[in-house]
Design an enzyme around this catalytic site. Structure first.
Site, PDB file in Angstrom:
ATOM      1  N   HIS A  61      -9.010   5.816  10.460  1.00 33.68           N
ATOM      2  CA  HIS A  61      -8.456   4.480  10.231  1.00 33.68           C
ATOM      3  C   HIS A  61      -6.959   4.432  10.517  1.00 33.68           C
ATOM      4  CE1 HIS A  61      -6.731   5.957   6.501  1.00 33.68           C
ATOM      5  NE2 HIS A  61      -6.092   4.819   6.408  1.00 33.68           N
ATOM      6  N   GLU A 111      -0.624  -5.864   8.026  1.00 33.19           N
ATOM      7  CA  GLU A 111      -0.092  -7.225   7.916  1.00 33.19           C
ATOM      8  C   GLU A 111       1.381  -7.331   8.290  1.00 33.19           C
ATOM      9  OE1 GLU A 111      -3.815  -6.793   6.065  1.00 33.19           O
ATOM     10  OE2 GLU A 111      -1.990  -5.758   5.423  1.00 33.19           O
ATOM     11  N   GLU A 145      -9.576  10.851   5.604  1.00 32.80           N
ATOM     12  CA  GLU A 145     -10.745  11.567   6.101  1.00 32.80           C
ATOM     13  C   GLU A 145     -11.333  10.917   7.346  1.00 32.80           C
ATOM     14  OE1 GLU A 145     -13.407  11.816   2.820  1.00 32.80           O
ATOM     15  OE2 GLU A 145     -12.094  13.127   1.681  1.00 32.80           O
ATOM     16  N   THR A 146     -10.932   9.669   7.613  1.00 33.66           N
ATOM     17  CA  THR A 146     -11.422   8.970   8.807  1.00 33.66           C
ATOM     18  C   THR A 146     -10.242   8.722   9.736  1.00 33.66           C
ATOM     19  OG1 THR A 146     -11.040   6.753   7.927  1.00 33.66           O
ATOM     20  CG2 THR A 146     -13.155   7.814   7.389  1.00 33.66           C
ATOM     21  N   TRP A 180       0.867  -1.181   0.000  1.00 35.93           N
ATOM     22  CA  TRP A 180       0.000   0.000   0.000  1.00 35.93           C
ATOM     23  C   TRP A 180       0.899   1.225   0.000  1.00 35.93           C
ATOM     24  CZ3 TRP A 180      -5.048  -0.324  -0.833  1.00 35.93           C
ATOM     25  CH2 TRP A 180      -5.826   0.810  -0.639  1.00 35.93           C
ATOM     26  N   ILE A 231      -1.116   6.919   5.532  1.00 40.73           N
ATOM     27  CA  ILE A 231      -1.385   8.350   5.411  1.00 40.73           C
ATOM     28  C   ILE A 231      -2.741   8.660   6.030  1.00 40.73           C
ATOM     29  CG2 ILE A 231      -1.758  10.248   3.787  1.00 40.73           C
ATOM     30  CD1 ILE A 231       0.144   8.754   1.859  1.00 40.73           C
ATOM     31  N   CYS A 290       3.567   2.656   5.101  1.00 33.70           N
ATOM     32  CA  CYS A 290       3.165   4.061   5.109  1.00 33.70           C
ATOM     33  C   CYS A 290       1.652   4.124   5.244  1.00 33.70           C
ATOM     34  CB  CYS A 290       3.617   4.741   3.820  1.00 33.70           C
ATOM     35  SG  CYS A 290       3.105   6.465   3.700  1.00 33.70           S
ATOM     36  N   PHE A 294      10.378  -0.683  13.579  1.00 33.53           N
ATOM     37  CA  PHE A 294       9.197   0.035  13.098  1.00 33.53           C
ATOM     38  C   PHE A 294       9.647   1.079  12.077  1.00 33.53           C
ATOM     39  CE2 PHE A 294       6.028   3.443  13.390  1.00 33.53           C
ATOM     40  CZ  PHE A 294       4.831   2.745  13.354  1.00 33.53           C
TER      41      PHE A 294
END
Length: 166
Positions: free
Chosen positions: A97, A67, A94-95, A31, A91, A89, A122
């Protein structure tokens, strides 16, 4: 210190241990590929520059940052892996999450490290927007992948110091 005040590719390399025979697992989230591939390249090149052999760096891909914890456990449980570097990463959108993902990944990687006794690093960016991510993946603030690789090397050195017989 906030990373906008520090270059992530500038760090002390005094007294780094010999990593010629050490083996590293690098996990890369698919992602935000533009960013995570740059993080991987930074980590990979930093390990090579400081003495790791290319054949001792094993890459694994995961669908997203969430994951990284389970994949890190799988890598850290291998007898032939000395340290794991988890790169991703998340980012802010709008929520909220990102809050849940980032917390879960940080806690998950910490748990893997404590369970296995191996450094699990990390290397996940948690920026507010795409530009901040790019700035920290080889842009004006350096590369978090470089920093993650150096952290792995330093932790292996500390582990060696702690467990060496005097």
């Amino acid at each position: 210190m906030a990373s906008d005040l520090k270059n992530l590719s500038v760090f002390s390399t005094d007294e780094l241990p010999d990593i010629t025979h050490r083996r590293f697992g690098i996990l890369v989230s698919e992602w935000n590929t533009e960013v995570t591939e740059a993080l991987f390249e930074g980590a990979y090149q930093t390990l090579l520059f400081h003495g790791a052999k290319a054949e001792n760096i094993i890459r694994g891909n995961v669908p997203g940052s969430y994951e990284l914890s389970l994949a890190s456990l799988w890598f850290a449980q291998r007898d032939d892996i000395d340290a794991v570097i988890a790169l991703g990463c998340v980012i802010q959108g709008e929520t909220k999450h990102n809050d849940y993902i980032n917390h879960a990944v940080a806690q998950g990687l910490t748990n893997v490290s404590l369970k296995t006794g191996k450094p699990v690093i990390f290397g996940v960016l948690t920026p507010n927007d795409q530009q901040q991510a790019i700035d920290r993946a080889g842009g004006k603030h350096g590369n978090k992948g470089d920093e993650a690789a150096i952290t792995a090397i330093k932790m292996l050195g500390l582990q060696q110091q702690v467990y060496s017989k005097f």
